[in-house]
Scaffold this motif. Structure first.
Motif, PDB file in Angstrom:
ATOM      1  N   LEU A 157      15.457  22.648  18.256  1.00 21.69           N
ATOM      2  CA  LEU A 157      15.284  23.201  19.603  1.00 21.69           C
ATOM      3  C   LEU A 157      15.971  24.558  19.722  1.00 21.69           C
ATOM      4  O   LEU A 157      15.436  25.478  20.361  1.00 21.69           O
ATOM      5  N   TYR A 158      17.132  24.688  19.114  1.00 18.57           N
ATOM      6  CA  TYR A 158      17.852  25.965  19.134  1.00 18.57           C
ATOM      7  C   TYR A 158      16.970  27.084  18.578  1.00 18.57           C
ATOM      8  O   TYR A 158      16.816  28.146  19.198  1.00 18.57           O
ATOM      9  N   TYR A 159      16.372  26.842  17.413  1.00 14.36           N
ATOM     10  CA  TYR A 159      15.517  27.870  16.809  1.00 14.36           C
ATOM     11  C   TYR A 159      14.234  28.076  17.611  1.00 14.36           C
ATOM     12  O   TYR A 159      13.694  29.185  17.652  1.00 14.36           O
ATOM     13  N   LEU A 160      13.761  27.034  18.255  1.00 16.62           N
ATOM     14  CA  LEU A 160      12.579  27.166  19.115  1.00 16.62           C
ATOM     15  C   LEU A 160      12.859  28.129  20.261  1.00 16.62           C
ATOM     16  O   LEU A 160      12.036  28.997  20.577  1.00 16.62           O
ATOM     17  N   LEU A 161      14.024  27.995  20.880  1.00 16.43           N
ATOM     18  CA  LEU A 161      14.367  28.873  22.003  1.00 16.43           C
ATOM     19  C   LEU A 161      14.579  30.318  21.553  1.00 16.43           C
ATOM     20  O   LEU A 161      14.430  31.245  22.349  1.00 16.43           O
ATOM     21  N   LEU A 162      14.919  30.488  20.274  1.00 18.84           N
ATOM     22  CA  LEU A 162      15.065  31.852  19.732  1.00 18.84           C
ATOM     23  C   LEU A 162      13.736  32.413  19.244  1.00 18.84           C
ATOM     24  O   LEU A 162      13.679  33.552  18.765  1.00 18.84           O
ATOM     25  N   ASP A 163      12.676  31.607  19.321  1.00 18.78           N
ATOM     26  CA  ASP A 163      11.357  31.993  18.810  1.00 18.78           C
ATOM     27  C   ASP A 163      11.353  32.149  17.297  1.00 18.78           C
ATOM     28  O   ASP A 163      10.507  32.858  16.747  1.00 18.78           O
ATOM     29  N   HIS A 164      12.264  31.489  16.607  1.00 19.95           N
ATOM     30  CA  HIS A 164      12.241  31.419  15.146  1.00 19.95           C
ATOM     31  C   HIS A 164      11.454  30.159  14.783  1.00 19.95           C
ATOM     32  O   HIS A 164      12.025  29.117  14.440  1.00 19.95           O
ATOM     33  N   LEU A 165      10.148  30.272  14.867  1.00 20.28           N
ATOM     34  CA  LEU A 165       9.312  29.076  14.855  1.00 20.28           C
ATOM     35  C   LEU A 165       9.216  28.421  13.485  1.00 20.28           C
ATOM     36  O   LEU A 165       9.068  27.196  13.394  1.00 20.28           O
ATOM     37  N   ASN A 166       9.296  29.206  12.409  1.00 18.78           N
ATOM     38  CA  ASN A 166       9.308  28.593  11.077  1.00 18.78           C
ATOM     39  C   ASN A 166      10.506  27.655  10.937  1.00 18.78           C
ATOM     40  O   ASN A 166      10.382  26.530  10.441  1.00 18.78           O
ATOM     41  N   ASP A 167      11.672  28.135  11.363  1.00 16.54           N
ATOM     42  CA  ASP A 167      12.882  27.311  11.298  1.00 16.54           C
ATOM     43  C   ASP A 167      12.773  26.110  12.228  1.00 16.54           C
ATOM     44  O   ASP A 167      13.198  24.999  11.880  1.00 16.54           O
ATOM     45  N   ALA A 168      12.220  26.327  13.417  1.00 18.22           N
ATOM     46  CA  ALA A 168      12.083  25.237  14.381  1.00 18.22           C
ATOM     47  C   ALA A 168      11.220  24.118  13.812  1.00 18.22           C
ATOM     48  O   ALA A 168      11.607  22.933  13.835  1.00 18.22           O
ATOM     49  N   PHE A 169      10.064  24.467  13.270  1.00 17.23           N
ATOM     50  CA  PHE A 169       9.172  23.448  12.697  1.00 17.23           C
ATOM     51  C   PHE A 169       9.824  22.756  11.498  1.00 17.23           C
ATOM     52  O   PHE A 169       9.640  21.553  11.299  1.00 17.23           O
ATOM     53  N   THR A 170      10.589  23.510  10.707  1.00 13.87           N
ATOM     54  CA  THR A 170      11.272  22.905   9.556  1.00 13.87           C
ATOM     55  C   THR A 170      12.223  21.799  10.002  1.00 13.87           C
ATOM     56  O   THR A 170      12.223  20.691   9.444  1.00 13.87           O
ATOM     57  N   TYR A 171      13.013  22.076  11.019  1.00 11.62           N
ATOM     58  CA  TYR A 171      13.976  21.069  11.491  1.00 11.62           C
ATOM     59  C   TYR A 171      13.282  19.908  12.199  1.00 11.62           C
ATOM     60  O   TYR A 171      13.667  18.738  12.031  1.00 11.62           O
ATOM     61  N   PHE A 172      12.251  20.203  12.986  1.00 11.58           N
ATOM     62  CA  PHE A 172      11.520  19.105  13.633  1.00 11.58           C
ATOM     63  C   PHE A 172      10.871  18.201  12.587  1.00 11.58           C
ATOM     64  O   PHE A 172      10.907  16.969  12.703  1.00 11.58           O
ATOM     65  N   ASN A 173      10.283  18.808  11.577  1.00 12.26           N
ATOM     66  CA  ASN A 173       9.647  18.020  10.515  1.00 12.26           C
ATOM     67  C   ASN A 173      10.671  17.215   9.722  1.00 12.26           C
ATOM     68  O   ASN A 173      10.408  16.068   9.338  1.00 12.26           O
TER      69      ASN A 173
END
Length: 421
Positions: A157-173
């Motif tokens: 979620l932290y990376y999602l709010l920063l719009d670092h979407l590659n990182d966000a999807f990596t952590y969610f996955n």
């Protein structure tokens, strides 16, 4: 308050339960065996830091501060209020617990860091959350797969709010793979996936996850998350053109009229989008300005500011559009909207045909969006370059960009109003 003798008996009891010698305990807490011996006999008053270390390695619950257990109960309740997005209660616990030094939390320091991290995130303050990021990552690395799940999800979620979407999807996955059973019944992570897919323009996936989140939250009567899931579904319905605009506008007004929610600024913003699609520029500006004026988070406010600048650009009010852009740049701290404002300003000023503008998009902006996983923004850049090259008569270059993304009505309408100089 326990006497020195009482403390000594407790240390001896827990040491023996661990099958440790006095020498072993002394080594663990960086002291001497004779010091441990005197402590256990009640003949030595240990300094606070030594007592804290002994408590930590032996897990002596009776030696915790007398406030310890009420605090841990509060800490657990704080986490639940964060998960449920009960903002008032979460803020109450935050203000109560921040008065205590971290030493009061002993073996719950990881949970304390996680709660501080999550609390900042639900209020859309990744700048505040960043102070706890490394600690959360450190604790996540030491936990079992089941227990690390909320840590990994929160980092996503932290990376999602920063719009670092590659990182966000990596952590969610990663969270999904760590605990697939938890994923199935966790409305939060489906909500985060919905927001992530919305950001890259994959509306079907966003709607699917928002629907799953909505179903889970409804079964738990979690009203704040029910509303957020509904709003995400409504926003994606705007882009899919599956529902008449007037119906969507009425539904959004119904939510505003019937619920008091922290999401009201987001609702104002979505209303602005809906009214813009309905060619009601006055109402679009009215509600997007409401969102901007009431928003406290700079990282969210800048989204609303850009949208307002874009509306003024469509109205061909160049002066107001440029003024809003300058205001946005003054509070913006991230690269994404720095580039957004640059792209819009270049179009308004008619410099989007210049070599400098085209080169910056190709060599700097597109690679940045690719690196961060901002697929939608990358596509917008290709649409702009395609149109620019087409107007310049460079049809091969235009075709290369249009092949990646043919553009959309928003970009086409904007470019049609501002010819290249």
């Amino acid at each position: 308050m326990k006497t020195v003798y009482d403390k000594g008996k407790l240390v001896r009891k827990y040491r023996k339960e661990h099958n440790w010698t006095q020498g072993k305990l002394a080594k663990e807490v960086d002291t001497s065996a004779s010091t441990i011996c005197k402590l256990e006999l009640g003949k030595y008053i240990p300094p606070e830091n030594l007592m804290a270390n002994i408590q930590k390695v032996l897990h002596i619950k009776e030696l915790a501060h007398q406030e310890y257990y009420p605090l841990i109960t509060q800490l657990t309740s704080w986490q639940q209020s964060i998960i449920q997005r009960n903002y008032a209660t979460a803020s109450k616990y935050y203000n109560e617990l921040k008065k205590f030094p971290i030493t009061y939390f002993y073996n719950q320091r990881g949970l304390l860091s996680l709660c501080n991290f999550q609390h900042a995130l639900i209020f859309y303050r990744p700048d505040v959350a960043s102070k706890y990021l490394e600690d959360v990552k450190k604790h996540a690395d030491t936990l079992s797969p089941v227990n690390t799940y909320p840590y990994i999800k929160a980092i996503g979620l932290y990376y999602l709010l920063l719009d670092h979407l590659n990182d966000a999807f990596t952590y969610f996955n990663d969270a999904t793979q760590i605990n697939p059973d938890m994923f199935e019944k966790d409305g939060e992570i489906h909500l985060y996936y919905a927001l992530a897919y919305d950001k890259i323009g994959q509306n079907l996936d966003a709607t699917s996850h928002a629907s799953t989140a909505l179903s889970i939250f409804q079964s738990k009567l979690n009203q704040p998350n029910i509303l957020l899931s509904r709003i995400i579904k409504i926003k994606n319905a705007l882009y899919r053109y599956k529902q008449p605009i007037q119906e969507i506008i009425q539904e959004l007004h119904s939510i505003l009229d019937n619920y008091t929610s922290i999401h009201k600024n987001y609702i104002y913003y979505v209303l602005g989008i809906a009214y813009l699609q309905n060619s009601d520029f006055e109402s679009a500006l009215k509600y997007s300005k409401k969102a901007m004026h009431h928003e406290k988070s700079p990282s969210v406010k800048v989204i609303y500011i850009f949208f307002i600048a874009y509306i003024y650009a469509l109205l061909e009010d160049v002066k107001m559009a440029l003024t809003i852009i300058e205001g946005g740049n003054s509070i913006n701290k991230g690269k994404k909207y720095e580039y957004y404002f640059y792209l819009l300003k270049g179009i308004i000023q008619g410099t989007h045909g210049s070599e400098v503008y085209r080169q910056k998009i190709s060599e700097e902006i597109i690679p940045y969006f690719q690196m961060k996983g901002n697929l939608l923004e990358e596509n917008y850049c290709h649409a702009i370059l395609g149109k620019v090259y087409y107007c310049m008569g460079f049809y091969k270059e235009a075709a290369n960009h249009f092949y990646i993304y043919p553009g959309n009505s928003y970009i086409s309408e904007l470019l049609s109003k501002y010819p290249q100089k």
